[in-house]
Design a protein around this motif. Structure first.
Motif, PDB file in Angstrom:
ATOM      1  N   LEU A  25      16.876  33.323  32.152  1.00 24.62           N
ATOM      2  CA  LEU A  25      17.771  33.241  33.307  1.00 24.62           C
ATOM      3  C   LEU A  25      17.190  32.331  34.394  1.00 24.62           C
ATOM      4  N   SER A  26      15.874  32.352  34.558  1.00 25.09           N
ATOM      5  CA  SER A  26      15.235  31.470  35.544  1.00 25.09           C
ATOM      6  C   SER A  26      15.398  30.008  35.156  1.00 25.09           C
ATOM      7  N   MET A 112       8.507  19.520  38.892  1.00 24.17           N
ATOM      8  CA  MET A 112       8.074  20.537  37.935  1.00 24.17           C
ATOM      9  C   MET A 112       7.383  21.704  38.630  1.00 24.17           C
ATOM     10  N   THR A 113       7.696  21.935  39.895  1.00 25.81           N
ATOM     11  CA  THR A 113       7.099  23.056  40.623  1.00 25.81           C
ATOM     12  C   THR A 113       8.194  23.919  41.239  1.00 25.81           C
ATOM     13  N   ILE A 114       7.829  25.131  41.555  1.00 21.58           N
ATOM     14  CA  ILE A 114       8.721  26.075  42.218  1.00 21.58           C
ATOM     15  C   ILE A 114       7.869  26.961  43.125  1.00 21.58           C
ATOM     16  N   GLY A 117       4.909  24.997  44.944  1.00 16.31           N
ATOM     17  CA  GLY A 117       3.839  24.327  44.228  1.00 16.31           C
ATOM     18  C   GLY A 117       3.371  24.973  42.942  1.00 16.31           C
ATOM     19  N   VAL A 118       3.982  26.080  42.524  1.00 17.42           N
ATOM     20  CA  VAL A 118       3.600  26.701  41.255  1.00 17.42           C
ATOM     21  C   VAL A 118       4.222  25.887  40.126  1.00 17.42           C
ATOM     22  N   PRO A 119       3.400  25.329  39.232  1.00 14.78           N
ATOM     23  CA  PRO A 119       3.940  24.498  38.149  1.00 14.78           C
ATOM     24  C   PRO A 119       4.776  25.301  37.149  1.00 14.78           C
ATOM     25  N   LEU A 120       5.970  24.807  36.853  1.00 10.15           N
ATOM     26  CA  LEU A 120       6.844  25.464  35.885  1.00 10.15           C
ATOM     27  C   LEU A 120       6.208  25.579  34.501  1.00 10.15           C
TER      28      LEU A 120
END
Length: 144
Positions: A25-26, A112-114, A117-120
């Motif tokens: 879902l994310s 590519m972060t969310i 700054g957390v990398p997907l």
């Protein structure tokens, strides 16, 4: 072995399904609602996470604790892809073998972060590894 016991495999199977469902879902939310197009490696990872959400849901419904036989390979391959994507994001894979440089969104760009700054790719790796660990524990708890 009782399936209602908190130390039994049932809560672990439910948790594995919830991780797969939340991850799926994310991915859809990031792509469809936030408008962030997935890169090539993200598409490949989705091809392993989306079926996990479905087969783990069926396993929960049927209390099928032998699902590890089918779900563990999906989680393992997905984890390998997410690990390679994480290495790519970190800049540890040389430029000539990067799969996303020709066309489409970058596999290692700022998109590519969310959450600031957390990398997907690291989130995907965490999800696949957590599912694999849960499946291995289920296997150990249900082995004859």
């Amino acid at each position: 072995m009782s399936t209602s016991s908190s130390s039994g495999p049932w809560p672990l199977l439910l948790l594995a399904w919830l991780v797969a469902l939340l991850s799926s879902l994310s991915a859809l939310f990031i792509g469809e609602v936030m408008g962030q197009a997935p890169c090539v490696l993200c598409w490949f990872q989705r091809t392993f996470m989306f079926p996990l959400a479905v087969i783990l849901a069926i396993a929960c419904y049927r209390s099928d604790f032998a699902i590890w036989r089918y779900a563990l390979p999906l989680a393992g391959i997905g984890a390998a892809l997410a690990f390679a994507h994480t290495l790519l994001y970190a800049g540890l894979i040389p430029q000539p073998i990067q799969p996303c440089t020709a066309t489409g969104p970058s596999c290692s760009g700022a998109g590519m972060t969310i959450f600031g700054g957390v990398p997907l790719p690291m989130l995907a790796l965490f999800a696949f590894v957590l599912i694999a660990i849960l499946l291995l524990v289920i296997r150990r708890r249900t082995a004859p």
